[in-house]
Design an enzyme around this catalytic site. Structure first.
Site: not given
Ligand code: PAF
Length: 425
Positions: A84, A94, A97, A99
């Site tokens: 990334r 991407r 990811d 989170d």
């Protein structure tokens, strides 16, 4: 060790492998273990610069001894290991990811880290995998939304709002909300003090062979999405209250319902006009919102409101499309990967038609043939109708002039999709 939930997405490279590797790296981190991971869900990119690929999304439940900031650093380091590049452009593709969605019920609000994740409630692609591994969390998020399921409860709520001079915006839906619905809710919230969203899969607008039973339903997810878009409450009546056994009254708008979907779905608009009248009577909105994708439906409702002197403003909002142009629809959820790829042909053929008209081709027959040829190149497609019509009366037009509607209904596999454009000549 505390419990955390992580949202995972990838739309670049070997997506499945990227997610698997991220989970392995996370599990291999000091003081951290992955307890549970959801299945991988394929979703459309949102915001989409250029031609971003589809995402695979997942969620994981982890136990960690890292502090929130340390955990964030670990996730960023895994993202880096998996290729990334940061800082990337907003919404750009991407490889991975990661989170932090929740960190042990803690609330954190730092410039670089907000927990719970601030956009969690707006994202179906996060809510869906999260529901699989943390159904109780989704249930408690859904409880933040006021859901009214009785007719008298709804009337009582409206009476109170109106007693305080609140203006009421109303978004009628059949649920399984997507960006198209959410754009209507956001507009209603902008225009009015109170926004009511109804979720009711209306049995009387489905034909006997249609998809009433299998129509997608997810009240919890819908409640979270509706509230985060601005809904004050969700009206969720049941079919027995809306249509008790002795029910006898229907609303029928004539003529404009003879064409397009009205011709291929007999009784459909009678069902729509009836339920919308009932909902209008219960909710008594100042403004009601409909999407342009159901062009004929919006026209029928406008005519009904005009003819029956209903004191309601109807607002029709533009079609919301996926990045590749496919009009958003709850029924898109039925499409297989191949069908989803083919379904974009509705939009592409309409764009081609627009271009032909712009270049001076005004013969409706030629335009229809071009659309038909483009659509039939897709193996999964079967045309129900291609119509070139007066945008006001829906009567067939042989020549493009003034405001002309091109409307399509096409079966992609076993899924019926519609789309349209208006061309002004
Ligand atoms: O467009 C829909 O979802 C439905 O036709 C409506 C307007 C909610 C009536 O059931």
């Amino acid at each position: 060790m505390v419990t955390c939930y992580i949202g995972i997405g990838s739309n670049l490279g070997d997506r499945e492998n990227n997610i698997k590797k991220a989970l392995t790296l996370l599990h291999g981190c000091l003081n951290t273990e992955v307890e549970k991971a959801s299945a991988f869900y394929e979703t459309q990119p949102q915001g989409c610069p250029g031609n971003a690929g589809r995402f695979l999304n997942a969620a994981a439940k982890i136990k960690t001894a890292f502090s929130p900031r340390e955990l964030l650093r670990q996730l960023q380091s895994i993202e880096k290991q998996l290729g990334r590049i940061r800082p990337g452009k907003r919404n750009s593709s991407r490889s991975i990811d990661l989170d932090i969605l929740f960190y042990n019920n803690q609330k954190i609000s730092l410039p670089s880290l907000k927990i719970p994740h601030p956009r969690l409630r707006q994202r179906a692609f996060v809510l869906k995998p999260l529901k699989e591994i943390a159904p109780e969390t989704i249930r408690s998020l859904a409880k933040e939304t006021k859901i009214i399921s009785t007719l008298s409860g709804m009337r009582g709520f409206i009476a109170k709002e109106k007693a305080q001079n609140m203006t009421i915006g109303f978004v009628p839906t059949m649920g399984f909300l997507h960006e198209g619905h959410l754009s209507l809710i956001r507009q209603a919230k902008k225009d009015c003090d109170t926004c009511v969203v109804s979720i009711f899969v209306n049995p009387i607008q489905f034909g006997p062979q249609e998809d009433y039973k299998k129509y997608p339903r997810d009240l919890e997810q819908d409640s979270i999405l509706a509230k985060s878009a601005g809904a004050s409450c969700v009206f969720y009546p049941n079919a027995k209250d809306m249509y008790p056994p002795d029910y006898l009254t229907y609303v029928n708008v004539e003529k404009i319902t003879d064409y397009l979907c009205g011709a291929s779905r007999p009784g459909h608009f009678k069902g729509v006009a009836t339920v919308v009248t009932k909902l209008f009577n219960i909710i008594q909105p100042h403004i009601a919102y409909f999407g342009q994708k159901d062009y004929q439906q919006a026209l029928v409702i406008r005519k009904m409101v005009e003819d029956l002197n209903m004191p309601i403003t109807i607002k029709t909002m533009p079609i919301v499309r996926e990045c590749d142009g496919l009009a958003m629809s709850s029924r898109n959820a039925y499409l297989t990967t191949q069908e989803r790829a083919d379904a974009v042909v509705l939009y592409q053929s309409l764009q081609k038609a627009r271009e032909m008209v712009r270049q001076g081709q005004h013969d409706a027959r030629i335009i229809k043939t071009a659309i038909k040829t483009a659509i039939l190149k897709k193996k999964t497609a079967k045309i129900e109708y291609i119509s070139v019509a007066d945008a006001r009366t829906l009567e067939d037009r042989e020549v493009f002039r003034q405001k002309t509607l091109i409307a399509l209904a096409v079966w992609i596999g076993r899924t019926r999709l519609i789309d349209n454009i208006i061309i002004e000549v």
